[in-house]
Design a protein around this motif. Structure first.
Motif, short mmCIF file in Angstrom:
data_model
loop_
_atom_site.label_atom_id
_atom_site.label_comp_id
_atom_site.label_asym_id
_atom_site.label_seq_id
_atom_site.Cartn_x
_atom_site.Cartn_y
_atom_site.Cartn_z
N ASN A 1 28.08 -44.99 75.75
CA ASN A 1 28.38 -43.42 76.73
C ASN A 1 29.46 -42.75 76.40
OD1 ASN A 1 25.62 -43.89 76.65
ND2 ASN A 1 25.96 -44.15 78.86
N GLU A 2 31.24 -43.34 76.31
CA GLU A 2 31.86 -43.44 76.07
C GLU A 2 32.04 -42.33 75.08
OE1 GLU A 2 35.82 -42.05 76.49
OE2 GLU A 2 35.41 -43.67 74.72
N PHE A 3 32.73 -40.73 75.83
CA PHE A 3 32.92 -39.80 74.44
C PHE A 3 34.17 -39.45 74.45
CE2 PHE A 3 33.72 -35.29 74.58
CZ PHE A 3 32.93 -35.65 72.74
N LEU A 4 35.17 -39.39 75.92
CA LEU A 4 36.85 -38.35 75.07
C LEU A 4 37.16 -39.54 74.76
CD1 LEU A 4 38.90 -36.29 76.38
CD2 LEU A 4 39.19 -37.97 78.30
N TYR A 5 36.97 -40.70 75.08
CA TYR A 5 38.73 -41.70 74.03
C TYR A 5 38.17 -41.85 72.67
CZ TYR A 5 40.54 -42.51 78.55
OH TYR A 5 41.09 -42.09 80.27
N ALA A 6 36.70 -42.39 72.62
CA ALA A 6 36.23 -41.90 71.04
C ALA A 6 36.56 -40.43 70.20
CB ALA A 6 34.85 -42.06 71.32
N LEU A 7 36.38 -39.30 70.58
CA LEU A 7 36.61 -38.44 69.99
C LEU A 7 38.24 -37.24 70.00
CD1 LEU A 7 35.77 -35.78 69.73
CD2 LEU A 7 36.59 -34.53 72.09
N ILE A 8 39.35 -38.88 71.17
CA ILE A 8 40.61 -37.82 70.70
C ILE A 8 40.95 -38.77 69.63
CG2 ILE A 8 42.40 -38.15 71.69
CD1 ILE A 8 40.81 -37.41 74.27
N LEU A 9 40.62 -40.32 69.75
CA LEU A 9 41.42 -41.74 69.03
C LEU A 9 40.91 -41.91 67.33
CD1 LEU A 9 41.42 -44.16 71.81
CD2 LEU A 9 43.44 -43.05 71.13
N VAL A 10 39.67 -41.26 67.32
CA VAL A 10 38.89 -41.96 66.09
C VAL A 10 38.81 -40.53 65.27
CG1 VAL A 10 36.33 -42.52 65.04
CG2 VAL A 10 37.84 -43.28 66.95
N ASN A 11 39.20 -40.04 64.51
CA ASN A 11 38.94 -38.45 63.51
C ASN A 11 38.20 -39.27 62.36
OD1 ASN A 11 40.36 -37.55 65.24
ND2 ASN A 11 42.62 -38.31 63.88
N ASP A 12 37.75 -40.36 61.71
CA ASP A 12 36.96 -40.80 60.37
C ASP A 12 36.04 -40.28 61.22
OD1 ASP A 12 35.95 -41.54 58.45
OD2 ASP A 12 37.44 -43.81 57.98
N THR A 13 34.79 -39.57 60.22
CA THR A 13 33.25 -39.57 60.46
C THR A 13 32.69 -41.00 60.03
OG1 THR A 13 33.13 -39.14 58.08
CG2 THR A 13 33.53 -37.85 60.07
N SER A 14 33.40 -42.29 59.19
CA SER A 14 33.07 -42.56 59.22
C SER A 14 32.57 -44.70 60.33
CB SER A 14 33.47 -44.16 57.76
OG SER A 14 34.13 -44.06 58.06
N LYS A 15 33.59 -43.75 61.16
CA LYS A 15 34.26 -44.87 62.28
C LYS A 15 33.89 -44.22 64.36
CE LYS A 15 38.14 -47.03 60.14
NZ LYS A 15 39.07 -46.71 60.08
N MET A 16 32.95 -43.11 64.10
CA MET A 16 33.02 -41.66 64.59
C MET A 16 31.33 -42.80 65.22
SD MET A 16 31.28 -38.39 65.04
CE MET A 16 32.48 -38.03 63.83
#
Length: 277
Positions: free
Chosen positions: A210-225
């Motif tokens: 469920n983590e959202f904040l770090y996934a949003l900040i550290l990953v920009n590639d849509t294939s790794k979202m």
């Protein structure tokens, strides 16, 4: 025999539990039914419980056009790897704290929990800088490292309490019979703390899933979202497609249910059998 008072108490207790179950399950049932409603039903009749027309168009659009399965795979991989590594590290650390460094370990376990005092947003910039320095920005490995940094401390703190419930006499008896420290830990102690390991694994998986904040900040590639960020991306600036949102939510819940079932039926059962042997 039960008295009328005790029977009445059982009836009230069961009614309360049934009501609590309905309240807890109702949102999930509503999401599932909303995801199979026909086009326009969610906006024209939002309070209608059962759909007039059953359709899987929303699921088809989310899977084929939005490629949501890729996001589920990303989150599933990250959450599973984080859970496995966190459980292995925290189990050994908690056992070492309880058996080898009890006094120092009590202080260490309390200090570990203090990592949860800081709001996640305060650590976002340090994490971003650190991941950029080591070249792990926009990678699943970077997310796993970040998730482990706050999953392991809490997992250690949880498991310390469970390992303390294991009597030292059981371990001493096993060593008298010729078992070394590794056999004692894996064959004797771990099966006894199986419930704690299961609970910690579930907690760790939920946090990583469920983590959202770090996934949003550290990953920009849509294939790794991850799924949390992908769900947020369905909310457009002006238009929100509730059908796609409901279908995506159902797809997000399924891996969690399967993981919980696997943990409870396989891991707990296997450890319990090992304990009996």
């Amino acid at each position: 025999m039960k008295t009328k008072k005790s029977i009445l108490g059982d009836i009230v207790a069961h009614l309360f539990l049934l009501s609590a179950t309905v309240v807890a399950v109702f949102p999930l049932v509503w999401i599932i039914l909303s995801s199979i409603k026909g086009k326009g039903e969610l906006t024209s009749e939002p309070t209608r419980f059962f759909p007039k027309v059953f359709t899987l168009d929303y699921f088809e659009h989310v899977i084929n056009d939005l490629h949501f399965i890729v996001n589920i795979k990303n989150s599933l991989f990250i959450a599973l790897i984080t859970t496995v590594i966190a459980i292995v590290i925290s189990a050994m650390a908690a056992y070492g704290i309880v058996r080898f460094f009890p006094k120092l370990g009590a202080i260490m376990s309390k200090l570990l929990v203090t990592t949860y005092i800081f709001p996640p947003i305060l650590l976002a910039i340090p994490y971003s800088i650190a991941m950029a320095k080591v070249g792990l920005t926009n990678t699943t490995t970077g997310l796993i490292v970040v998730y482990l940094s706050f999953s392991v401390p809490y997992a250690v703190w949880l498991l310390v309490g469970f390992f303390r419930t294991v009597p030292i006499e059981i371990e001493e008896a096993a060593r008298i019979d010729g078992a070394n420290k590794f056999i004692v830990f894996f064959k004797i102690v771990l099966p006894l703390v199986a419930p704690g390991i299961v609970a910690t694994a579930i907690y760790t998986f939920i946090n990583a899933w469920n983590e959202f904040l770090y996934a949003l900040i550290l990953v920009n590639d849509t294939s790794k979202m991850t799924v949390a960020v992908a769900l947020r991306s369905l909310n457009g600036a002006e238009i929100l497609d509730w059908g796609d949102m409901m279908a995506a939510s159902v797809l997000v819940v399924l891996p969690s249910v399967l993981f919980f079932t696997f943990i409870q039926n396989k891991i707990a059962g296997g450890l319990s059998e090992g304990s009996v042997k």
